[in-house]
Write an enzyme that holds these catalytic residues in place. Structure first.
Site, PDB file in Angstrom:
ATOM      1  N   HIS A 217      32.501  36.113  52.555  1.00 43.64           N
ATOM      2  CA  HIS A 217      31.735  35.427  53.597  1.00 43.64           C
ATOM      3  C   HIS A 217      32.250  33.998  53.770  1.00 43.64           C
ATOM      4  O   HIS A 217      32.412  33.515  54.894  1.00 43.64           O
ATOM      5  CB  HIS A 217      30.244  35.386  53.233  1.00 43.64           C
ATOM      6  CG  HIS A 217      29.493  36.624  53.558  1.00 43.64           C
ATOM      7  ND1 HIS A 217      29.565  37.762  52.787  1.00 43.64           N
ATOM      8  CD2 HIS A 217      28.630  36.905  54.571  1.00 43.64           C
ATOM      9  CE1 HIS A 217      28.786  38.683  53.318  1.00 43.64           C
ATOM     10  NE2 HIS A 217      28.195  38.199  54.394  1.00 43.64           N
TER      11      HIS A 217
ATOM     12  N   HIS B  41      27.327  34.904  44.227  1.00 46.16           N
ATOM     13  CA  HIS B  41      28.605  34.237  43.965  1.00 46.16           C
ATOM     14  C   HIS B  41      28.415  33.004  43.084  1.00 46.16           C
ATOM     15  O   HIS B  41      27.399  32.326  43.164  1.00 46.16           O
ATOM     16  CB  HIS B  41      29.289  33.795  45.260  1.00 46.16           C
ATOM     17  CG  HIS B  41      29.922  34.905  46.007  1.00 46.16           C
ATOM     18  ND1 HIS B  41      31.051  35.542  45.574  1.00 46.16           N
ATOM     19  CD2 HIS B  41      29.580  35.507  47.167  1.00 46.16           C
ATOM     20  CE1 HIS B  41      31.371  36.478  46.440  1.00 46.16           C
ATOM     21  NE2 HIS B  41      30.486  36.491  47.410  1.00 46.16           N
TER      22      HIS B  41
END
Length: 172
Positions: free
Chosen positions: A109, A148
């Protein structure tokens, strides 16, 4: 020793950023993250191609080339590093979203957001601050959601900026 130290700092920073989201309504953060799913990039590219005569077609060409280069590099890096996501590795951690794949390094992303922001900034400099701020928020959202580590996001940012720069260089 250096790797263990870096991993510890990365994990500590992850906890520092993620902890405030535990047991909180994260709809706004999820929404921010979803703006980086890719659909918006396509819509922006097509709208600029259709309605912006000066740079629209070149913008779309640059973006398509960049994503065609970024995606295989991203997949190779994910398979090479095979870094487990924090929500899978850390026992006391639960993600706010279900990740699309098993590994975390680099953040896809974030890579895509910084790639798009870099191309937008190149063709439309007056939107650079907005584009880079949006990309940074997408990266931050991935940490806040628990999928993440900070270094995954930094690696994604570097990947996105590098591939965007390479694509712009190739197109002249």
């Amino acid at each position: 020793m250096l790797f263990k130290s870096l991993t510890k700092y990365d994990t500590d920073l992850f906890y520092l950023l993620h902890r405030p989201t535990i047991k909180r309504d994260c709809r706004a953060i999820i929404w921010m993250s979803k703006t980086g799913d890719g659909y918006l990039y396509f819509v922006i590219g097509m709208l600029l191609w259709a309605f912006e005569q000066e740079h629209g077609e070149l913008f779309l060409s640059a973006a398509l080339m960049a994503y065609a280069l970024e995606l295989p590099v991203y997949v190779i890096l994910k398979k090479m590093f095979r870094r487990p996501r924090p929500c899978d590795l850390l026992a006391d951690m639960t993600a706010h979203v279900t990740p699309s794949d098993k590994f975390s390094l680099p953040s896809g992303h974030t890579a895509a957001a910084w790639l798009m922001a870099s191309i937008e900034a190149h063709f439309y400099p007056s939107f650079a601050l907005l584009a880079y701020s949006w990309a940074a928020l997408i990266g931050l959202s991935r940490i806040l959601l628990g999928v993440h580590y900070p270094t995954d996001v930094i690696a994604g940012m570097l990947l996105g900026v590098t591939i965007a720069s390479l694509s712009l260089f190739i197109l002249g």
